[in-house]
Write an enzyme that holds these catalytic residues in place. Structure first.
Site, PDB file in Angstrom:
ATOM      1  N   MET A 279       0.830  -1.199   0.000  1.00 25.33           N
ATOM      2  CA  MET A 279       0.000   0.000   0.000  1.00 25.33           C
ATOM      3  C   MET A 279       0.875   1.263   0.000  1.00 25.33           C
ATOM      4  SD  MET A 279      -2.822  -1.213   2.812  1.00 25.33           S
ATOM      5  CE  MET A 279      -3.815   0.282   2.756  1.00 25.33           C
ATOM      6  N   HIS A 280       0.224   2.411  -0.107  1.00 20.51           N
ATOM      7  CA  HIS A 280       0.769   3.749   0.217  1.00 20.51           C
ATOM      8  C   HIS A 280       1.785   4.340  -0.755  1.00 20.51           C
ATOM      9  CE1 HIS A 280      -1.162   2.909   4.013  1.00 20.51           C
ATOM     10  NE2 HIS A 280      -0.260   2.026   4.390  1.00 20.51           N
TER      11      HIS A 280
ATOM     12  N   ASP B 150      -2.619  -4.952   0.314  1.00 22.12           N
ATOM     13  CA  ASP B 150      -2.145  -6.271   0.768  1.00 22.12           C
ATOM     14  C   ASP B 150      -2.789  -6.725   2.083  1.00 22.12           C
ATOM     15  OD1 ASP B 150      -0.684  -4.408   2.228  1.00 22.12           O
ATOM     16  OD2 ASP B 150       1.285  -5.154   1.593  1.00 22.12           O
TER      17      ASP B 150
END
Ligand code: ADP
Length: 506
Positions: A84-85, A243
């Site tokens: 992520m991110h 995830d």
């Protein structure tokens, strides 16, 4: 069985990409993986080249297509998952502008402060579920504007890692709420971009892709890539999940059944609790994200869990196996004269959100040996998870945690965690990962199940209960010790070993 239908799930991780093919019973019939480098151009910076993700993913897809052909199995859809991110910066032609900063990149402290000055923390948490966090995507965009203005002038689109791969595969830019809620600018109730937050930061909403449902088809595999990989032309590509959310889907963690959560004893420790409503911790000490099943989930992350044992083994006793260390620890009886370990080797996320926090062994005496140090380390990681769970407890209905991660292989460690959490902990029969979750998210589009709920119900993992090891009453003061010692361990007020027995790590 001839020609069994399968769905593919792809997980674009930090160390590599993993692809699985699941049949309708959730069994893995084929899998492939590839690795790619992690770039650390400066201290605290972590980046990857989107081109590396693309090359590795196409290679892994080509390998799995060949395996499926040999089995006579037909892929019906591909679901995506990933770290992520991260921020993939693209120009108006869809070309990558620079390497992508990742989820664990620490360069955005100044931009996080600016977000906090611009949008009051309570307001940001109420709207997006989270306070401003260094690793999230939003401060990375502000960083690009501040530090690389020429690159920012070219910026037309920002995508999350797995959504960039979806764009490569289909030509369509899209995201879904579970990953998008890790950007830091998604309105959680509306499950769409928060124009108010973006306006306040002077960022146009059109930088971000459309938000679809996690199980929606975003596009179909481009003909040239179908030819290159050997996968069917027009293979439907499903949005998928971040995830954590995808791993939750694979474990059967559903916001329709918020009594079942998970605890992961991986490098980091992760507590996952599904929620039917978006109820954030008012102080933002744990994350609240959209879940890929249409609901929400809380996520508590303690940065050093099994990673702390790995650190001890690698740096202090590299010749000793994990099994030996765990056996030695188990032979040490529980007791109030044992040392206490504070596991903040890499700072802490939940519940303190403090990158400068550091670890320690305290209360050492001549009576203590390696077994005591290891036992204290295992207990310290268990108490850190319990410390985080205290923040989550009023917000969740979890009564049972499914345990995953390398540390969960040890009955002893898991028993300590169960004792510290004070909740039922079960070990699942098998440990599916985010790639499996992505494949399950693709099953409704493939027609294997009428909807995601029925797929998750049919494929739910069975768990075996773990016996909790009593950490209280001998240890209940030690649980409190984490909370009480935390402020004293901040660099400005650190208590040095001359005044208190302990080993401090920088
Ligand atoms: P990651 O989060 O990086 O995927 P894993 O979930 O694979 O990590 O866990 C790896 C960790 O598991 C190792 O660092 C080690 O601390 C721990 N570990 C390895 N073997 C055992 C074992 N037999 N029992 C308990 N813990 C173990």
């Amino acid at each position: 069985m001839t020609h069994p239908p399968v769905t593919l799930g792809l997980d674009l991780g930090t160390s590599g990409v993993k692809v699985v093919a699941l049949n309708a019973q959730g069994q893995v019939v084929a899998h492939s993986s590839r690795t790619y480098p992690l770039l650390t151009p400066r201290p605290g910076w972590t980046e990857q080249r989107p081109q590396d993700w693309e090359n590795a993913s196409l290679d892994a897809l080509r390998e799995i297509a060949a395996q499926l052909q040999a089995l006579g199995a037909v892929p019906l859809a591909l679901g995506l998952s990933g770290q992520m991110h991260g921020a993939v910066f693209l120009d108006a032609q869809g070309e990558v502008i620079r390497p992508a900063p990742l989820w664990n990149d620490q360069r955005t402290a100044a931009q996080v402060k600016r977000i906090e000055r611009t949008v009051p923390r309570a307001d940001l948490i109420a709207r997006t579920g989270n306070r401003a966090v260094t690793g999230f995507q939003l401060p990375k965009i502000l960083w690009l504007r501040d530090e690389e203005p020429t690159a920012f002038a070219r910026l037309a689109h920002v995508l999350l890692p797995k959504d960039y791969l979806g764009y490569v595969l289909t030509g369509v830019m899209a995201t879904e709420p579970s990953d998008a809620s890790g950007v830091g600018a998604l309105h959680l109730d509306r499950r769409d971009w928060d124009a108010g937050v973006l306006d306040a930061l002077n960022l146009p909403v059109h930088l971000f892709p459309q938000v679809v449902k996690s199980w929606d088809v975003t596009g179909s595999l481009r003909a040239d890539l179908a030819a290159l990989t050997g996968l069917p032309t027009n293979l439907p590509v499903v949005a998928g999940g971040g995830d954590n959310a995808a791993a939750g889907i694979a474990l059967g963690l559903s916001s329709a059944r918020p009594d079942l959560g998970s605890v992961s004893l991986g490098t980091s420790g992760v507590l996952f609790a599904p929620l039917s409503q978006a109820t954030p911790d008012p102080q933002g000490r744990v994350h609240l994200f959209a879940h890929a099943d249409g609901g929400y989930h809380l996520l508590g992350v303690t940065l050093s869990c099994a990673g702390a044992l790995q650190w001890m083994r690698d740096k202090i006793c590299p010749e000793v196996s994990f099994e030996t260390l765990l056996t030695e620890a188990q032979q040490v009886p529980a007791g109030p004269r044992n040392p206490v370990f504070l596991p903040y080797l890499a700072g802490e996320r939940s519940p303190y959100m403090d990158p400068d926090l550091r670890g320690a062994w305290l209360e050492l005496s001549l009576a203590h040996g390696r077994g005591h140090l290891t036992r204290a380390l295992l207990e310290g990681t268990a108490f850190a998870l319990a410390d985080t769970y205290e923040v989550m407890r009023p917000l969740t209905q979890v009564t049972t945690f499914l345990a995953t991660g390398g540390g969960a292989r040890s009955d002893f460690w898991l028993g300590l965690v169960a004792g510290a959490l004070g909740s039922r902990v079960e070990r699942p029969a098998h440990e599916p990962g985010a790639a499996d979750g992505a494949a399950i998210l693709a099953m409704p589009a493939a027609g294997l199940y009428p909807d995601l709920t029925s797929a998750m119900q049919a494929l739910r993992t069975v768990g075996t209960p773990v016996s909790p090891l009593q950490t209280a009453p001998a240890y209940h003061n030690h649980t409190a010790a984490l909370t009480q010692l935390y402020p004293r361990l901040q660099p400005t007020s650190i208590v040095r070993p001359t005044t208190r027995a302990g080993v401090y790590m920088d």
